[in-house]
Write a protein that holds these residues in place. Structure first.
Motif, PDB file in Angstrom:
ATOM      1  N   THR A  24      27.436  18.731  32.389  1.00  0.00           N
ATOM      2  CA  THR A  24      28.326  17.621  32.699  1.00  0.00           C
ATOM      3  C   THR A  24      28.706  16.921  31.404  1.00  0.00           C
ATOM      4  N   THR A  25      29.900  16.383  31.393  1.00  0.00           N
ATOM      5  CA  THR A  25      30.366  15.634  30.229  1.00  0.00           C
ATOM      6  C   THR A  25      29.966  14.178  30.429  1.00  0.00           C
ATOM      7  N   SER A  26      28.711  13.904  30.144  1.00  0.00           N
ATOM      8  CA  SER A  26      28.173  12.562  30.327  1.00  0.00           C
ATOM      9  C   SER A  26      27.133  12.290  29.247  1.00  0.00           C
ATOM     10  N   PRO A  29      23.611  14.609  30.078  1.00  0.00           N
ATOM     11  CA  PRO A  29      24.191  15.788  30.713  1.00  0.00           C
ATOM     12  C   PRO A  29      23.204  16.523  31.624  1.00  0.00           C
ATOM     13  N   ARG A  54      25.930  21.801  23.842  1.00  0.00           N
ATOM     14  CA  ARG A  54      26.952  20.773  24.049  1.00  0.00           C
ATOM     15  C   ARG A  54      28.005  21.309  25.012  1.00  0.00           C
ATOM     16  N   PRO A  55      28.842  20.410  25.525  1.00  0.00           N
ATOM     17  CA  PRO A  55      29.966  20.878  26.338  1.00  0.00           C
ATOM     18  C   PRO A  55      30.934  21.678  25.461  1.00  0.00           C
ATOM     19  N   ARG A  58      36.237  19.225  26.414  1.00  0.00           N
ATOM     20  CA  ARG A  58      36.234  17.821  26.857  1.00  0.00           C
ATOM     21  C   ARG A  58      36.945  17.722  28.200  1.00  0.00           C
ATOM     22  N   ASP A  59      36.435  16.835  29.031  1.00  0.00           N
ATOM     23  CA  ASP A  59      37.042  16.585  30.331  1.00  0.00           C
ATOM     24  C   ASP A  59      36.648  15.176  30.747  1.00  0.00           C
TER      25      ASP A  59
END
Length: 78
Positions: A24-26, A29, A54-55, A58-59
């Protein structure tokens, strides 16, 4: 952190390297492998905080995106 990686953490990194993982992009994560939530989210978050994964893109915050290894993550698997 790579000096202290246990078998589970290494398995998570191998899944990311194989393209089987999403995060998740948080700030904290979450990790999915093969579409299933990882059994140890605390370890997944520690791997992210340690800069090993890492992601990949980006989203919107909280979105699921592919995970990728960082250079440090690749080195930890080497």
């Amino acid at each position: 952190m790579d000096d202290h990686l246990n078998h589970r953490a290494l398995a998570m990194l191998r899944a990311v390297a194989a393209g089987r993982a999403e995060v998740t992009t948080s700030r904290q994560p979450d990790l999915r492998v093969d579409g299933l939530l990882c059994c140890d989210q605390a370890a997944a978050r520690e791997l992210a905080r340690a800069g090993l994964l890492r992601p990949a893109e980006r989203d919107a915050p909280g979105s699921w995106v592919p995970a990728e290894l960082t250079p440090a993550g690749r080195a930890a698997l080497a």
